[in-house]
Write a protein that holds these residues in place. Structure first.
Motif, PDB file in Angstrom:
ATOM      1  N   SER A  61      -7.473  30.987 -15.465  1.00 51.59           N
ATOM      2  CA  SER A  61      -6.921  29.658 -15.756  1.00 51.59           C
ATOM      3  C   SER A  61      -6.782  28.806 -14.498  1.00 51.59           C
ATOM      4  O   SER A  61      -6.607  27.590 -14.584  1.00 51.59           O
ATOM      5  N   GLU A  62      -6.866  29.437 -13.342  1.00 51.18           N
ATOM      6  CA  GLU A  62      -6.875  28.698 -12.072  1.00 51.18           C
ATOM      7  C   GLU A  62      -8.307  28.351 -11.682  1.00 51.18           C
ATOM      8  O   GLU A  62      -8.572  27.274 -11.137  1.00 51.18           O
ATOM      9  N   ARG A  67      -9.363  22.621 -20.218  1.00 51.35           N
ATOM     10  CA  ARG A  67      -8.392  23.179 -21.156  1.00 51.35           C
ATOM     11  C   ARG A  67      -8.794  22.864 -22.598  1.00 51.35           C
ATOM     12  O   ARG A  67      -9.773  22.184 -22.845  1.00 51.35           O
ATOM     13  N   GLN A 103      -5.065  34.949 -20.348  1.00 50.55           N
ATOM     14  CA  GLN A 103      -5.616  33.722 -19.774  1.00 50.55           C
ATOM     15  C   GLN A 103      -6.156  32.784 -20.852  1.00 50.55           C
ATOM     16  O   GLN A 103      -6.153  31.568 -20.693  1.00 50.55           O
ATOM     17  N   LYS A 106      -3.378  30.601 -21.691  1.00 53.06           N
ATOM     18  CA  LYS A 106      -3.127  29.613 -20.637  1.00 53.06           C
ATOM     19  C   LYS A 106      -4.217  28.543 -20.578  1.00 53.06           C
ATOM     20  O   LYS A 106      -3.959  27.421 -20.137  1.00 53.06           O
ATOM     21  N   LEU A 107      -5.416  28.895 -21.029  1.00 43.83           N
ATOM     22  CA  LEU A 107      -6.518  27.931 -21.054  1.00 43.83           C
ATOM     23  C   LEU A 107      -6.451  27.010 -22.273  1.00 43.83           C
ATOM     24  O   LEU A 107      -7.274  26.112 -22.423  1.00 43.83           O
TER      25      LEU A 107
END
Length: 306
Positions: A61-62, A67, A103, A106-107
Motif C-alpha cells: 500500500s506504500e 486506491r 494490504q 489498505k489499498l
C-alpha cells in the motif's frame, strides 16, 4: 470491473488473467518478483508493473499509490513441486497471503480473491482404497488451508469480500513447467508410449483461457465468502481424458495403464462443481481438441526432458 491488482502476474494462470483483464480495458497493477516476466504487458497503457517479492508485501500500500481497486487477485505462490512438503518454504506463502489480504484492505480493494488448492481435497491411499483418507496430503495443501483462513479473517475485519478458487489440471499456452499435461504431450509429440496409473478415478483437464474467464467471473459475481471450483462440470476418468489426448496428438502411441499405482486423487464429493455456473452463469467453453492442439504447438517450444 475497472481496476485490479494481480500478484504472480508473470506466471501461467496469473499471466493469463492479467492478459484477459487488460484486453477488457481493466486497469491492472501487475505484481511479480521478476519485471522481465511482465514485459509483454507493457504495451498496454492500462498496465503498471510492480516488482516485489514476498518480503515487500507488507508495504504494497506504500509502493502502490492508487486506491479503490475492485479486486485483488492473489496468484503468487512459491515452492510447488520439490518443495511441496518443505515447511519453511510453504510458511513464507502463508505469511504472504496474510500480508496481501491485509494490504488489499489498505489499498481500498472491494474483494480479495486467492488461488486455493485441490490438494485440500486429495485422498491418500498408499495402502489400499479402503484405507484412503481425505487430505490435506501435503504441507502445501495444509498451507493453502491456513493461508485461506488468515485471508478470510483479514477480509472480514477489513470489511471487504473474499473468494477462493480451486482448480486441478490446468493446461495451455504459457505453462513452462514439466507438469503432467506438458510432460505427456511432449512424449506424445515424440511418438512415445506412456506408462500410466490405472486411470479409473475422476480427473479434469481445463484450458487456461477458460480458467481465467471463470476466475474473473468469480471476481465480478462471486458471493462473498464462497470458494468456487473453477473447471469443467463434466469430470471424466483420467483414462478417458488421456486417451482422447493420445488420439489427437499421436494415435499410434500405446497407453500402458496400471504401470504405476494411483496413490492419491481428488475427492470431488466435497466440492460443488456446479456452484460457479449457478452463481455466475459462466462455464468452461473452449473446445478440448483445439485446446490440446494449441498446447501441443506451445509445448514444442519447451525444453522438457522426456
Amino acid at each position: 470491473m475497472k481496476k485490479a491488482v494481480v500478484t504472480g502476474a508473470g506466471g501461467f494462470i496469473g499471466g493469463t488473467i492479467t492478459s484477459m483483464l487488460l484486453e477488457r480495458g481493466v486497469i491492472v497493477y501487475g505484481i511479480d518478483v521478476n519485471e522481465d516476466s511482465v514485459e509483454r504487458f507493457k504495451k498496454y497503457d492500462n498496465f503498471t508493473a510492480v516488482t516485489a517479492d514476498f518480503s515487500m508485501y507488507s508495504k504494497l500500500s506504500e509502493i502502490i499509490s492508487e486506491r479503490d481497486f475492485d479486486t485483488f487477485f492473489h496468484f503468487a505462490w512459491c515452492g510447488y513441486g520439490r518443495d511441496t512438503n518443505n515447511f519453511d518454504v510453504q510458511l513464507k506463502n502463508v505469511i504472504a497471503v496474510q500480508q496481501a489480504s491485509n494490504q488489499a484492505v489498505k489499498l481500498g480493494c472491494k474483494k480479495f480473491l486467492m488461488a486455493c488448492s485441490s490438494h485440500e481435497y486429495k485422498m491418500n491411499c498408499t495402502a489400499d482404497i479402503e484405507g484412503a483418507e481425505i487430505g490435506p496430503c501435503s504441507i502445501y495443501g495444509a498451507s493453502k488451508t491456513a493461508a485461506k483462513t488468515y485471508a478470510k479473517v483479514e477480509c472480514h475485519n477489513g470489511g471487504i469480500a473474499f473468494n477462493g478458487v480451486i482448480f486441478t489440471n490446468v493446461f495451455g499456452v504459457g505453462d513452462r513447467s514439466a507438469r503432467t499435461p506438458n510432460f505427456f504431450i511432449k512424449k506424445l509429440l515424440a511418438g512415445q508410449d506412456l506408462d500410466l496409473i490405472p486411470g479409473n478415478e475422476l480427473y479434469d483437464w481445463t484450458y487456461v483461457d477458460d480458467i481465467a474467464n471463470m476466475v474473473i467471473a468469480v471476481a465480478e459475481q462471486g458471493i462473498d465468502g464462497k470458494e468456487y471450483y473453477v473447471g469443467s462440470r463434466m469430470l471424466r476418468p483420467f483414462k478417458e481424458i488421456i486417451t482422447q489426448v493420445r488420439d489427437i496428438i499421436s494415435p499410434s502411441s500405446k497407453l500402458n495403464f496400471g504401470v504405476f499405482p494411483d496413490t492419491s486423487f481428488i475427492d470431488y464429493s466435497g466440492i460443488n462443481i456446479y456452484e460457479l455456473y449457478n452463481d455466475t452463469g459462466v462455464c468452461a467453453r473452449c473446445d478440448f481438441k483445439e485446446s490440446v492442439l494449441k498446447t501441443a504447438e506451445w509445448v514444442k517450444t519447451l525444453d522438457i526432458k522426456i
